[in-house]
Design an enzyme around this catalytic site. Structure first.
Site, mmCIF file in Angstrom:
data_model
loop_
_atom_site.group_PDB
_atom_site.id
_atom_site.type_symbol
_atom_site.label_atom_id
_atom_site.label_comp_id
_atom_site.label_asym_id
_atom_site.label_seq_id
_atom_site.Cartn_x
_atom_site.Cartn_y
_atom_site.Cartn_z
ATOM 1 N N SER A 123 -2.547 -9.442 -9.547
ATOM 2 C CA SER A 123 -3.661 -8.504 -8.678
ATOM 3 C C SER A 123 -4.742 -8.586 -10.486
ATOM 4 O O SER A 123 -4.747 -8.792 -11.096
ATOM 5 C CB SER A 123 -3.550 -7.363 -8.223
ATOM 6 O OG SER A 123 -4.333 -6.540 -7.195
ATOM 7 N N ASP A 268 -2.785 -15.064 1.165
ATOM 8 C CA ASP A 268 -3.434 -13.777 0.165
ATOM 9 C C ASP A 268 -5.105 -13.856 0.068
ATOM 10 O O ASP A 268 -5.433 -14.655 -0.077
ATOM 11 C CB ASP A 268 -3.225 -13.814 -1.663
ATOM 12 C CG ASP A 268 -3.497 -12.992 -2.101
ATOM 13 O OD1 ASP A 268 -4.485 -12.353 -2.096
ATOM 14 O OD2 ASP A 268 -3.106 -13.304 -2.988
ATOM 15 N N HIS A 301 -1.458 -10.714 0.007
ATOM 16 C CA HIS A 301 -0.643 -9.906 -1.313
ATOM 17 C C HIS A 301 -0.233 -9.762 -2.841
ATOM 18 O O HIS A 301 0.083 -9.899 -3.324
ATOM 19 C CB HIS A 301 -2.490 -9.406 -1.846
ATOM 20 C CG HIS A 301 -2.495 -8.746 -3.513
ATOM 21 N ND1 HIS A 301 -3.122 -10.035 -3.829
ATOM 22 C CD2 HIS A 301 -2.740 -7.175 -3.807
ATOM 23 C CE1 HIS A 301 -3.338 -9.392 -5.236
ATOM 24 N NE2 HIS A 301 -3.442 -7.796 -5.029
#
Lengths: 322, 197
Positions: A123, A268, A301
């Site tokens: 991320s 995701d 995610h």
């Protein structure tokens, strides 16, 4: 936790942050050649205690084995876990991902490490890894960007803005709302279905998903600073690795000696796989050594933080061949 | 397992060249090319287990479903010296599309495939009246990954039609013996072509 202090950091905005403290932790032992150092970059709400939030991945006998590697994880500037941020400097200037990385670079210099074996992050942590590969290519041997992007999508910016807007209305409750929205975007339809379905709490007062989000929201307000949330999400939104270049391929032109492994997850939708593919494409255009895995997962995610056997296999396997 | 096609491919590839192995599987060929020819190799596959195994071995592999038009189109022209498609062409939905993009992104392409006109499957079909099965083709018609069977002659005609230059061709019989090109369509169980466009 250790503190590294230095006089000032020139920010991308032109402003100067001074003085600067970087709070960090290390795990394992740096070898004589100083060639076994791995920098792990945390995500939006993470901290330097990587063996806690990534315990399945980092530690003795784990894929990122602290018996073999010297693992460094520092709290980003702008955060609220000991590094200079809105709680320590007021007013806190606007910062970027490259400012965070420039601060980390000073720490790595301070530790006397001239080349990191790897920079790894998911991320926002992945954004930092990518920034390292472009800003300091000679200092990294490999990069593993996970569930990340070179620029956040409009959808991602939109969710961040809703969170910030709530914070502007009321810092404490707003931060809780921002976190609740965040948690929705970190999951997936299937993950939510599996985790909660339509189950209700005892007495039928509310659905389990409601109480889960409420709990996540309120507990976050006890551990995170609303101003840090605004500052860091702004940095995420503004990040664009190629902004000073004529396209992403040109941005990586200086990164030819680095070995990459790009990882995405099929479910995701906050950092979709196509964004990782863009990275692979740009690296391949430069004939840069890259592996790419789009791991089949229903976890959304969040998958990179969970105990994913495939992610563990490839990270361990990739690192032992760097 | 002794693979005559692997040996042939390894022989053809120049040392130190850039190689793309499409449908690399567990990376056996790629590994040999790196060890024996010191190539800069990249594998492409879409099977998670195979890819993870390749990464663990230190091979560079890219996950992509080339059959869906993914992946290959994003490699610039002539990025590679050799692109290899071994024992994969017959399993693709769009074999021609994949072959043409490989010819675009690589200076030379090596294609290896089983010859469906080989005596054994011919006899099998003729006498049994059923879709041929063998050690090399052990699947029933309904669950075989091989959906585009072709013959040596078919492939030669395809090259002619598409303006593809055949630089080299080698044929192997059922017992890995070398087969003369003249009788290849009948006696070759496996064919390997070095082509360019």
């Amino acid at each position: 936790m250790l503190d590294f202090k230095f006089n000032e950091l020139k920010l991308k905005s032109g402003e100067t942050l001074a003085p600067v403290t970087i709070a960090y932790q290390t795990f394992g032992t740096l070898n004589k050649e100083k060639s076994n150092a791995i920098l792990i970059c945390h995500a939006l709400s993470g901290d330097s205690n990587v063996v806690e939030w990534w315990g399945k991945m980092v530690g003795e006998g784990k894929p990122i084995d602290t018996k073999k590697y010297f693992v460094i994880c520092s709290n980003v500037i702008g955060g609220c876990y000991g590094s200079t941020g809105p709680a320590t400097v007021q007013p806190f200037p606007s910062i970027t991902i490259s400012d965070m990385v420039n601060a980390q670079k000073k720490l790595i210099d301070h530790l006397g490490i001239s080349r990191l074996l790897s920079v790894i992050g998911g991320s926002m942590g992945g954004m930092q890894g990518l920034q390292w590969s472009v800003a300091y290519p000679q200092m990294v041997k490999s990069v593993i960007p996970i569930a990340t992007t070179t620029k956040l999508s409009a959808q991602g910016i939109a969710f961040n803005e809703v969170g910030r807007h709530a914070i502007m209305l009321n810092p404490k409750d707003g931060l809780a709302v921002a976190r609740m929205i965040g948690h929705i975007t970190y999951l997936s339809d299937e993950a939510m279905h599996k985790k909660f379905g339509r189950r209700q709490k005892e007495g039928g007062v509310e659905f389990e998903v409601e109480s889960y989000l409420k709990h996540q929201g309120s507990s976050f307000t006890k551990r995170f600073d609303a101003n840090s949330y605004v500052s860091i999400t702004k940095a995420i939104d503004r990040f664009d690795l190629a902004e000073n270049y004529n396209g992403l391929a040109e941005a990586f032109a200086g990164s030819k000696e680095i070995k990459f492994m790009v990882v995405s997850f099929t479910s995701d939708w906050l950092f979709p796989a196509y964004q990782s593919w863009e990275i692979v494409k740009a690296l391949k255009t430069n004939s840069i050594n890259v592996s790419y895995r789009n791991i089949g997962s229903t976890a959304g995610h969040d998958a990179f933080l969970l105990d994913d056997p495939q992610l563990k296999t490839i990270i361990g396997g990739f690192l032992s061949n760097v | 397992m002794f693979k005559p096609d692997y040996d042939q491919i390894v022989k053809w590839v120049e040392p130190g060249s850039r190689v793309l192995d499409v449908g690399c599987g567990e990376g056996l060929l790629l590994d040999r090319l790196i060890k024996e020819k010191n190539v800069h190799g990249v594998g492409v596959d879409n099977d998670a287990k195979s890819l993870d195994l390749c990464i663990t071995k230190g091979l560079s592999v890219i996950q992509s479903n080339v059959d869906q038009g993914e992946g290959l189109k994003d490699f610039p022209d002539k990025t590679f010296d050799y692109a290899i498609l071994n024992d994969t062409l017959q399993a693709l939905h769009r074999p021609l599309e994949v072959l043409l993009s490989m010819l675009r992104l690589s200076k030379k392409v090596i294609v290896g495939f089983p010859n469906f006109a080989h005596l054994t499957p011919r006899f099998y079909l003729f006498f049994q009246g059923r879709m041929p099965m063998s050690k090399a083709m052990p699947h029933m018609w309904y669950d075989t990954p091989n959906i585009h069977f072709m013959t040596v002659k078919d492939f030669q005609l395809l090259c002619k039609d598409q303006g593809i230059t055949v630089l080299k061709q080698r044929y192997f019989g059922e017992h890995f013996e070398s087969v003369h090109p003249f009788l290849a369509n009948l006696l070759a169980a496996e064919a390997v072509f070095l082509i360019k466009k």
